[in-house]
Enzyme design. Structure first.
Site, PDB file in Angstrom:
ATOM      1  N   LYS A   1       0.741  -1.186  -0.029  1.00 16.22           N
ATOM      2  CA  LYS A   1      -0.077  -0.095   0.063  1.00 16.22           C
ATOM      3  C   LYS A   1       0.931   1.103   0.087  1.00 16.22           C
ATOM      4  O   LYS A   1       1.763   1.655   0.996  1.00 16.22           O
ATOM      5  CB  LYS A   1      -1.008   0.128   1.107  1.00 16.22           C
ATOM      6  CG  LYS A   1      -2.175   1.203   1.151  1.00 16.22           C
ATOM      7  CD  LYS A   1      -2.705   1.530   2.225  1.00 16.22           C
ATOM      8  CE  LYS A   1      -1.955   2.531   3.183  1.00 16.22           C
ATOM      9  NZ  LYS A   1      -1.925   3.935   2.350  1.00 16.22           N
TER      10      LYS A   1
ATOM     11  N   CYS B   1      13.340   7.499  12.510  1.00 15.07           N
ATOM     12  CA  CYS B   1      12.922   6.683  13.978  1.00 15.07           C
ATOM     13  C   CYS B   1      14.154   6.693  15.025  1.00 15.07           C
ATOM     14  O   CYS B   1      13.833   6.262  15.807  1.00 15.07           O
ATOM     15  CB  CYS B   1      12.411   5.321  13.576  1.00 15.07           C
ATOM     16  SG  CYS B   1      13.495   4.533  12.317  1.00 15.07           S
TER      17      CYS B   1
ATOM     18  N   SER C   1       3.342   5.493  12.773  1.00 20.91           N
ATOM     19  CA  SER C   1       3.123   6.133  14.071  1.00 20.91           C
ATOM     20  C   SER C   1       2.591   4.909  14.871  1.00 20.91           C
ATOM     21  O   SER C   1       2.248   3.843  14.554  1.00 20.91           O
ATOM     22  CB  SER C   1       1.861   7.121  13.783  1.00 20.91           C
ATOM     23  OG  SER C   1       0.679   6.348  13.357  1.00 20.91           O
TER      24      SER C   1
ATOM     25  N   GLU D   1       7.212  -1.013  13.394  1.00 25.96           N
ATOM     26  CA  GLU D   1       7.997  -0.140  13.969  1.00 25.96           C
ATOM     27  C   GLU D   1       7.507   1.273  14.121  1.00 25.96           C
ATOM     28  O   GLU D   1       7.083   1.813  13.118  1.00 25.96           O
ATOM     29  CB  GLU D   1       9.197  -0.224  12.825  1.00 25.96           C
ATOM     30  CG  GLU D   1      10.589   0.198  13.341  1.00 25.96           C
ATOM     31  CD  GLU D   1      11.330   1.065  12.502  1.00 25.96           C
ATOM     32  OE1 GLU D   1      11.806   0.723  11.609  1.00 25.96           O
ATOM     33  OE2 GLU D   1      11.563   2.382  12.977  1.00 25.96           O
TER      34      GLU D   1
ATOM     35  N   GLU E   1       7.623  10.119  21.675  1.00 21.16           N
ATOM     36  CA  GLU E   1       8.125  10.643  20.547  1.00 21.16           C
ATOM     37  C   GLU E   1       7.522  11.825  20.061  1.00 21.16           C
ATOM     38  O   GLU E   1       6.198  11.646  19.786  1.00 21.16           O
ATOM     39  CB  GLU E   1       8.537   9.338  19.473  1.00 21.16           C
ATOM     40  CG  GLU E   1       9.057   9.912  18.163  1.00 21.16           C
ATOM     41  CD  GLU E   1       8.656   8.881  16.740  1.00 21.16           C
ATOM     42  OE1 GLU E   1       9.945   8.840  16.184  1.00 21.16           O
ATOM     43  OE2 GLU E   1       7.753   8.491  16.696  1.00 21.16           O
TER      44      GLU E   1
HETATM   45  P1  NAP Z   1       1.223   6.875   9.956  1.00 23.29           P
HETATM   46  O1  NAP Z   1       0.056   7.985  10.251  1.00 23.29           O
HETATM   47  O2  NAP Z   1       1.185   5.799  11.124  1.00 23.29           O
HETATM   48  O3  NAP Z   1       0.541   6.237   8.629  1.00 23.29           O
HETATM   49  C1  NAP Z   1       1.452   5.337   7.961  1.00 23.29           C
HETATM   50  C2  NAP Z   1       0.451   4.189   6.938  1.00 23.29           C
HETATM   51  O4  NAP Z   1      -0.276   3.391   7.827  1.00 23.29           O
HETATM   52  C3  NAP Z   1       0.029   5.082   6.025  1.00 23.29           C
HETATM   53  O5  NAP Z   1      -0.252   4.275   4.815  1.00 23.29           O
HETATM   54  C4  NAP Z   1      -1.616   5.230   6.830  1.00 23.29           C
HETATM   55  O6  NAP Z   1      -2.656   5.372   6.096  1.00 23.29           O
HETATM   56  C5  NAP Z   1      -1.946   3.933   7.531  1.00 23.29           C
HETATM   57  N1  NAP Z   1      -2.560   3.899   8.587  1.00 23.29           N
HETATM   58  C6  NAP Z   1      -2.379   4.696   9.773  1.00 23.29           C
HETATM   59  N2  NAP Z   1      -3.285   4.567  10.724  1.00 23.29           N
HETATM   60  C7  NAP Z   1      -3.885   3.477  10.154  1.00 23.29           C
HETATM   61  C8  NAP Z   1      -5.245   2.969  10.627  1.00 23.29           C
HETATM   62  N3  NAP Z   1      -5.793   3.367  11.956  1.00 23.29           N
HETATM   63  N4  NAP Z   1      -5.661   1.964   9.880  1.00 23.29           N
HETATM   64  C9  NAP Z   1      -5.337   1.991   8.728  1.00 23.29           C
HETATM   65  N5  NAP Z   1      -4.166   2.370   8.432  1.00 23.29           N
HETATM   66  C10 NAP Z   1      -3.474   3.247   9.171  1.00 23.29           C
HETATM   67  O7  NAP Z   1       2.198   7.458   9.544  1.00 23.29           O
HETATM   68  P2  NAP Z   1       2.930   8.658   8.599  1.00 23.29           P
HETATM   69  O8  NAP Z   1       1.952   9.051   7.742  1.00 23.29           O
HETATM   70  O9  NAP Z   1       4.245   8.228   8.046  1.00 23.29           O
HETATM   71  O10 NAP Z   1       3.206  10.087   9.708  1.00 23.29           O
HETATM   72  C11 NAP Z   1       2.218  10.387  10.651  1.00 23.29           C
HETATM   73  C12 NAP Z   1       3.239  10.233  11.793  1.00 23.29           C
HETATM   74  O11 NAP Z   1       3.879   9.035  12.199  1.00 23.29           O
HETATM   75  C13 NAP Z   1       4.348  11.174  12.082  1.00 23.29           C
HETATM   76  O12 NAP Z   1       3.863  12.603  12.597  1.00 23.29           O
HETATM   77  C14 NAP Z   1       5.164  10.373  13.197  1.00 23.29           C
HETATM   78  O13 NAP Z   1       4.663  11.069  14.311  1.00 23.29           O
HETATM   79  C15 NAP Z   1       4.841   9.156  13.018  1.00 23.29           C
HETATM   80  N6  NAP Z   1       5.974   8.244  12.394  1.00 23.29           N
HETATM   81  C16 NAP Z   1       7.061   7.783  12.973  1.00 23.29           C
HETATM   82  C17 NAP Z   1       7.779   6.999  12.281  1.00 23.29           C
HETATM   83  C18 NAP Z   1       8.987   6.311  12.898  1.00 23.29           C
HETATM   84  O14 NAP Z   1       9.867   5.609  12.283  1.00 23.29           O
HETATM   85  N7  NAP Z   1       9.198   6.149  14.202  1.00 23.29           N
HETATM   86  C19 NAP Z   1       7.940   7.142  10.800  1.00 23.29           C
HETATM   87  C20 NAP Z   1       6.975   7.752  10.114  1.00 23.29           C
HETATM   88  C21 NAP Z   1       5.952   8.423  10.863  1.00 23.29           C
HETATM   89  P3  NAP Z   1      -2.980   6.690   4.994  1.00 23.29           P
HETATM   90  O15 NAP Z   1      -2.635   6.057   3.698  1.00 23.29           O
HETATM   91  O16 NAP Z   1      -4.497   6.833   5.074  1.00 23.29           O
HETATM   92  O17 NAP Z   1      -2.142   7.657   5.429  1.00 23.29           O
END
Ligand code: NAP
Length: 511
Positions: free
Chosen positions: A167, A285, A225, A248, A375
């Protein structure tokens, strides 16, 4: 059919190209094809699978410039940073091709029978690892190449013998699409089953949730996240047949600043840690989100140098407007807390840009407020100032599971604070001595994982060759006739690979 477009991370403008949004009702067909491809893939020799990965690399090299340009526009990451990631991605393909070809990842273990053993004869046991089935991979926003369409999750799943459905992350659809085209082309060129790799676009959570819930999905790879990872794990655990989600999710990567090292090299460590904190706008990360030191003159000098170096850092673009908003909201939450003092914080001049920050709190307040342990994804670090060594140990004990821990200390420091850094080791997946947590080598000895909440399973790594283990499971053949065994387990070592025979690693036949 619905379509969407990529966005220029720096300007917010829509980019060329539109991408079809996959609808929920397509999932049965996609997973059905993934299952069929998985079954066909099992009949393909390891050497041909290796060629497939090598061909993906060749195809990617052909579009290197276009790919880097597109990833730069969609993510705001600098071209040199993306070039580094491109090299990591292509090297990773070579690494896993070699792994498949060598066959040692099968971890074959053979214990031969002993019919004379009393009181009961010992059976013949032959263990190896088999792939799980179709794997769903969520592209990561912060690694548009190395953890997206053919990043570490996809390549390790393909190497394990699984089919893959990616995806795409919606913040870099064009990059993801370009890579996916090269993977699919490589599959055709090397005679792989058609649907061994599929790539879908989505808007909103429904499709991702549907992929995890689909009965034919056997495992999930995710970087993102905490809330996203936990939501997917909950879905996976609620299925009639639960499946593993290798998520992760986040880490503050605590850095212990020990007194002698600071006294001798405060400026050096301040500059080195600022470089680690601000690389790619802190969107790693592994960036150093928490630093822990003892209140002292040396720490004050370090803080002054850190602040001075931060003030020289340019503003940077973040990966997407939502990641920028999350960062600002996290920083705002800290700023509202009475116990937190901002040592350095500057409002960026340019729209959609971010400036790095340093905040400070004392050890007692840190321990008491769980909010301070979370974080904040981006270029911000929280310095925890401890009154004494006991308080420092309590602070370390209060930390949650982490991907990494770091200790900055000379030989005397390491002797005096040996309980401290050894306590930190119990919380982390990788412990760094006198270095920085950013920069993750893709090799066999890497472990990029850690206790919850850093990941959903601390046994496994998302980076390095052991990443393949997430998508395999062991199976034992007991007293199976030799000619019915898979080739790799038969008496004759037909594949010429290392096997553990009665405890000894060898390439010999079983006699
Ligand atoms: P994210 O919001 O966790 O999204 C990552 C992927 O998972 C996206 O494809 C998202 O879908 C999907 N997703 C998230 N929640 C979901 C749910 N409840 N049900 C189904 N699919 C879900 O991460 P992000 O977009 O990369 O960034 C948002 C936040 O994540 C950042 O601000 C940061 O805090 C954190 N982050 C952390 C790391 C790390 O390595 N620690 C890396 C990246 C991000 P969609 O297609 O709808 O977006």
């Amino acid at each position: 059919m619905r379509f969407y477009q990529g966005v220029n991370a720096a300007t917010g403008e829509l980019l060329a190209g539109s991408f079809p949004i996959c609808e929920l009702d397509a999932l049965d067909e996609i997973l059905g094809r993934a299952k069929g491809a998985f079954e066909d893939y099992q009949t393909i020799e390891f050497s041909k699978k290796g060629l497939f990965l090598r061909q993906i690399r060749i195809n990617l090299l052909e579009i290197e410039t276009d790919l880097i340009d597109r990833a730069h526009l969609e993510t705001g990451l600098s071209k040199p940073r993306i070039k580094t990631e491109f090299d990591r991605t292509t090297n990773q393909l070579l690494l896993f091709a070699g792994i498949i070809e060598r066959g040692d990842w099968l971890e074959i273990s053979i214990d031969t029978e002993d019919n004379e053993r009393l009181p009961t004869p010992k059976p013949d046991l032959r263990k190896w690892y088999i792939p799980l089935g179709p794997v769903v991979v969520f592209g990561a926003s912060n690694f548009p190449l190395a953890y997206s369409a053919i990043g570490g999750d996809s390549v390790s799943a393909l190497a394990a013998g699984c089919s893959v459905i990616v995806k795409a992350h919606p913040s870099h659809p064009g990059t993801s699409e370009l890579v996916a085209e090269m993977v699919i082309k490589a599959g055709k060129m090397t005679g792989m089953p058609d649907a061994i790799f599929q790539h879908v676009h989505a808007q909103g959570f429904e499709l991702g949730a549907g992929l995890v819930e689909h009965p034919l999905t056997k495992a999930v790879g995710f970087t993102g996240s905490f809330s996203g990872g936990m939501a997917l794990q909950k879905l996976a655990n609620s299925r009639p047949v639960p499946i593993p989600v290798f998520a992760e999710m986040g880490s503050t990567n605590p850095v212990l600043l020990l007194p002698n090292a600071l006294k001798n090299k405060a400026a050096f460590w301040a500059k080195t840690l600022v470089a680690s904190l601000t690389a790619s706008a802190g969107q790693f990360c592994t960036n150093p989100g928490i630093m822990i030191g003892l209140k002292s003159d040396a720490l004050d000098v370090f803080v002054d140098k850190f602040k001075e170096t931060l003030s020289l850092e340019p503003e940077q673009v973040m990966l997407s407007s939502s990641i920028l908003q999350n960062f600002e909201a996290g920083r705002e939450t800290l700023a509202k807390l009475e116990e937190v003092e901002f040592v350095y914080c500057k409002t960026p001049e340019a729209h959609r840009h971010v400036s790095p920050s340093l905040a400070r709190v004392n050890g007692v307040d840190f321990i008491q407020n769980p909010l301070l342990h979370h974080e904040i994804f981006g270029p911000i670090s929280l310095l925890v100032e401890c009154a004494d060594t006991d308080e420092m140990l309590k602070v370390i004990n209060s930390l949650e599971g982490q991907l990494t821990g770091t200790v900055i200390g000379d030989a005397m420091d390491l002797e005096r604070f040996d309980v401290h850094y050894k306590t930190l080791i119990t919380k982390v997946g990788r412990m760094i001595f006198n270095g920085v947590p950013t920069g993750v080598e893709v090799v066999g000895s890497m472990h990029h994982g850690g206790p919850f909440p850093a990941t959903t399973n601390s046994y496994f790594t998302a980076v390095g060759t052991d990443a393949i283990r997430r998508f395999l499971r062991p199976v034992v053949y007991q007293n199976c006739p030799n000619d019915l065994l898979p080739l790799a387990l038969q008496n004759k070592n037909g594949l010429g690979i290392y096997r553990r025979i009665n405890g000894e690693l060898s390439k010999s036949d079983v006699v």
